[in-house]
Design a protein around this motif. Sequence first.
Motif, mmCIF file in Angstrom:
data_model
loop_
_atom_site.group_PDB
_atom_site.id
_atom_site.type_symbol
_atom_site.label_atom_id
_atom_site.label_comp_id
_atom_site.label_asym_id
_atom_site.label_seq_id
_atom_site.Cartn_x
_atom_site.Cartn_y
_atom_site.Cartn_z
ATOM 1 N N GLY A 186 8.369 -67.520 -15.323
ATOM 2 C CA GLY A 186 8.488 -68.670 -16.205
ATOM 3 C C GLY A 186 7.200 -69.448 -16.366
ATOM 4 O O GLY A 186 7.220 -70.668 -16.615
ATOM 5 N N ILE A 187 6.061 -68.764 -16.227
ATOM 6 C CA ILE A 187 4.767 -69.423 -16.397
ATOM 7 C C ILE A 187 4.407 -69.429 -17.876
ATOM 8 O O ILE A 187 4.343 -68.379 -18.516
ATOM 9 N N ASN A 188 4.204 -70.603 -18.415
ATOM 10 C CA ASN A 188 3.843 -70.712 -19.829
ATOM 11 C C ASN A 188 2.407 -70.242 -20.042
ATOM 12 O O ASN A 188 1.528 -70.449 -19.207
ATOM 13 N N SER A 189 2.195 -69.616 -21.191
ATOM 14 C CA SER A 189 0.868 -69.154 -21.559
ATOM 15 C C SER A 189 0.550 -69.685 -22.949
ATOM 16 O O SER A 189 1.294 -69.461 -23.902
ATOM 17 N N GLN A 190 -0.544 -70.420 -23.043
ATOM 18 C CA GLN A 190 -0.967 -70.933 -24.340
ATOM 19 C C GLN A 190 -1.583 -69.790 -25.137
ATOM 20 O O GLN A 190 -2.566 -69.188 -24.710
ATOM 21 N N ALA A 191 -0.986 -69.490 -26.264
ATOM 22 C CA ALA A 191 -1.436 -68.366 -27.077
ATOM 23 C C ALA A 191 -1.913 -68.855 -28.436
ATOM 24 O O ALA A 191 -1.293 -69.727 -29.053
ATOM 25 N N GLN A 192 -3.019 -68.305 -28.871
ATOM 26 C CA GLN A 192 -3.576 -68.639 -30.182
ATOM 27 C C GLN A 192 -4.108 -67.369 -30.821
ATOM 28 O O GLN A 192 -5.002 -66.715 -30.283
ATOM 29 N N SER A 193 -3.541 -67.015 -31.956
ATOM 30 C CA SER A 193 -4.001 -65.806 -32.623
ATOM 31 C C SER A 193 -5.391 -66.020 -33.195
ATOM 32 O O SER A 193 -5.708 -67.071 -33.744
ATOM 33 N N TYR A 194 -6.243 -65.002 -33.041
ATOM 34 C CA TYR A 194 -7.549 -65.034 -33.687
ATOM 35 C C TYR A 194 -7.435 -64.635 -35.158
ATOM 36 O O TYR A 194 -8.428 -64.645 -35.888
ATOM 37 N N ASP A 195 -6.226 -64.246 -35.574
ATOM 38 C CA ASP A 195 -5.984 -63.775 -36.945
ATOM 39 C C ASP A 195 -6.891 -62.594 -37.287
ATOM 40 O O ASP A 195 -7.376 -62.457 -38.413
#
Length: 403
Positions: A186-195
């Motif tokens: 249940g560890i959250n991971s900040q994700a951001q697509s590089y597109d």
Amino acid sequence: MATQYDVIIVGGGMVGLTMAAALAKTNLQIAVLETGSFRHLSTGNWLDIQACEPSDYQNRVSAISPGNQAYLSKLGIWQSIPESRKANYQRMKVWDGDGDGKIAFDAADLAVPFLGTIVENQVIRAAALASLQAFTNVETIENSQVAAISESNQIVTINLDSGEQLACQLLIGADGALSAVRQQLGINSQAQSYDQTAFVANVKTEFAHQDTAWQRFTQSGPVAFLPLPDPNLCSIVWSIDSDQAEALKPLSESAFVSRLSHAIENRFGKLSPISKVASFPLIKRHSERYLTQQCVLIGDAAHTIHPLAGQGVNLGFQDVECLSRLMQSLIENNRSWTLMANLRPFERERKAENALMQNAMTGFKWLFGHTAMVPTLLRNSALNFVDNAAPIKHEIIRRAMGI
């Protein structure tokens, strides 16, 4: 009844197997879980000293820094990789496709033999796996998928999809960007697509690569040609905006390399495909935590990065070095090597370093992705300035080399 271990490492990739090698001399009882099989690594010709055929090279490679090479040598991994599978690059040449900005790095300027080495990922895995054969306290468990994880009473219990149950004092998640360990905990991971989508392949070139790593920045993303041991073979990584990537996916291999040649300004003459073309989306991820009560995340399970600087697995190896060094110190000083408070220095050190590198790569991607006049002038001026400022340039490359 659960099978007991001291440490269980989930993930038999480059980072997971290196983690096992780093802890092997502690005499802890260690298990490495892998969703696939290790058989192809132990029975293949990955570590044969004979020269390879062009088609033998895999299309997934990594640029290993000299600093990490020294660490892998300390673990008995690097020296078992044959020269026929190593491509040392002595120079790096980077230029802006939309201007006159360029920068070049040369090992001769630093009085070192090379800046880094390109090696296939599977070869590194095979060498790491081979290094474990000398240790009776390390067990590899194949074809095993984690179904559930629970932490209680200083014991971590793992249920496998086969119904088998394992238990350990410390669980290390090294199972990649889509980490089942991270999700189960249940560890959250900040994700951001590089597109962007990355395409990888191996190509034969008309003109030699000159033991140089080449990278051109374009409006839609960077294209890199990385040298393989044969002077006329390169492994390519082409990161391109996802909307344009869709047009490349259905192309034949010959049509793809035609587009590729244009993207690199035909610098290598006629290109011929010698491997399949693979692609995958590029996503920046960073776990909010690297630690739980008795679990640790390392490598891509904790952080992923844009490949434009080739730092991904290098950061993972640095995670291994930091965590294993801390654990060995705790063991030698008769302190708990599973207590979260005692492992916190690893999280502080590596989370800060990894975030710094992630943000730097995000900044580069943004700067080179803009076509407006001001960013274009800024990046071209910056490239040329650094190229002519030897002290700054040498410090940049030393940090990248880990020396």
